[in-house]
Structure formats: C-alpha cells, structure tokens
Design an enzyme around this catalytic site. Structure first.
Site, mmCIF file in Angstrom:
data_model
loop_
_atom_site.group_PDB
_atom_site.id
_atom_site.type_symbol
_atom_site.label_atom_id
_atom_site.label_comp_id
_atom_site.label_asym_id
_atom_site.label_seq_id
_atom_site.Cartn_x
_atom_site.Cartn_y
_atom_site.Cartn_z
ATOM 1 N N GLU A 62 38.058 0.204 -17.129
ATOM 2 C CA GLU A 62 37.654 0.143 -15.726
ATOM 3 C C GLU A 62 36.131 0.089 -15.650
ATOM 4 O O GLU A 62 35.436 0.787 -16.395
ATOM 5 C CB GLU A 62 38.170 1.375 -14.970
ATOM 6 N N HIS A 100 42.646 -7.497 -14.439
ATOM 7 C CA HIS A 100 43.805 -7.071 -13.666
ATOM 8 C C HIS A 100 44.273 -8.180 -12.716
ATOM 9 O O HIS A 100 45.468 -8.342 -12.474
ATOM 10 C CB HIS A 100 43.473 -5.814 -12.864
ATOM 11 N N ASP A 110 40.391 -7.113 -9.027
ATOM 12 C CA ASP A 110 39.345 -6.836 -10.007
ATOM 13 C C ASP A 110 39.606 -7.571 -11.331
ATOM 14 O O ASP A 110 40.768 -7.824 -11.670
ATOM 15 C CB ASP A 110 39.241 -5.321 -10.252
#
Length: 205
Positions: A62, A100, A110
């Site tokens: 992330e 993603h 994202d």
C-alpha cells in the site's frame, strides 16, 4: 486515506478486516505489517488471468497517497528498493506486478493514473508497451480478447467486464485519456498480449 497514520490505523484494525504486507509513506518510510509468508487481506474479490484468489498469491504493498497528487520521489525510490527483493524471493516476473485497479477495476481505483508505471518498467519492475508501426482499427471485441490474454479478466461476460477494465487499463498505460476506444488502445493491448500472455507466468501476482 487522508494520511499514512490513517492508513496504518485502518490496516491494523480488526474491525475493518483489511491488511497489507507493506505500507510505504509519502516520505519513503517502509512499514512491514504482515510477514511475507502470511496471507494479507489487501486485495479482496477480483482476478488476474485465471487467479481469482489474489490475497493468497500476492504480496500487498500500500502506498500513502490520496489519489489526487503525484507519488513522491522518496516513496517511489522506496518502492523501487523493495520490489526487487520481493520479486526475487517469490519468483515474480515483471508482468505479475499489478495494481489493485488491474484485478478489481469495478471496486478499486488505486494506484491510479498518477503512478509512474513506465518508470518501474524501465528498471524491470513492471511492463510497458513497445512502439509498433501500425495501430489496428478500433474493435471492442478484439480489445477484450487481447485484454484477457494479458490478464484483465477471463470467463463469461467478458465484454461486460471490459467496460470496467478499459478505464483501469488507460489509467495505467495512457494516463488521463478518456473517450471511445481508439487505435492506440488497440495497439497497446495487442502489444502487451503478444509479449506477456498471462498464462506464460501464472504462478504469482
């Protein structure tokens, strides 16, 4: 999320049932939240090629970014330092480094159009289309077929899925481009499908 601290709180909260192996802050700090040998819940429902359980076959990274600003230089440098180690450890080829939005465009946006995928590809950390002299005429069915060959969904109702995959594909390979399918979309997906057919490296994503 609005900040790295907010993202960290969400990823560590049992209430939300979401996690990732790594979180990279805007300043370039790398936080490991889950050991690489363990399954993280960063992806959720989606697919890449025939793999429909991305959580069990991926390392989730992330990035601290709201989606409205470019990714910072320290953050990109940290990502570029982290990816080679992960790819070598798990034998992940560049074509299996995905976002993603690639595996679940109907749910996820994202990393978005501000991610510099070409920069990653130049270092062998992702893929990028090569220039070819001729661009095929727009053909939505053919685009869907090539998109599936590259990895963007397979199975029934492929044409319906492509309505979601086209914006995700453009955010990655034609940042900011909108409008009807055109010959450049055809050229790019045909090149990617020929060079990186998803069945050529199915093991990990």
């Amino acid at each position: 999320m609005s900040s790295c601290d907010a993202a960290l709180a969400r990823l560590c909260s049992p209430e939300f049932e979401v996690s990732a192996h790594f979180l990279i802050s805007e300043k370039g700090g790398i936080l490991q939240l889950v050991t690489q040998e363990m399954r993280a819940w960063h992806a959720g429902a989606g697919s890449w090629g025939d793999c429909s359980d991305i959580n069990s076959y991926s390392i989730g990274i992330e990035l601290d970014n709201t989606g409205r600003t470019p990714y910072s230089e320290p953050q990109m440098a940290a990502l570029e330092a982290l990816l080679p180690e992960i790819m070598q450890t798990w034998s992940i080829p560049p074509e299996r480094v995905i976002g993603h939005s690639d595996m679940a465009p109907h749910r996820k946006a994202d990393p978005g159009r501000r991610m510099d995928w070409r920069r990653l590809a130049l270092q062998g950390l992702s893929v990028w289309p090569e220039t070819t002299p001729d661009a095929p005429a727009p053909d939505f069915v053919k685009w869907c077929q090539d998109a599936a060959r590259f990895g963007y969904g397979t199975g029934q109702n492929l044409a319906a899925k492509c309505d979601a995959y086209l914006p995700a594909f453009r955010d990655r390979f034609r940042a900011g481009h909108r409008g009807p399918l055109d010959s450049e979309d055809m050229r790019i997906i045909q090149n990617l499908a020929q060079r990186f057919p998803v069945d050529g490296g199915r093991a990990n994503a």
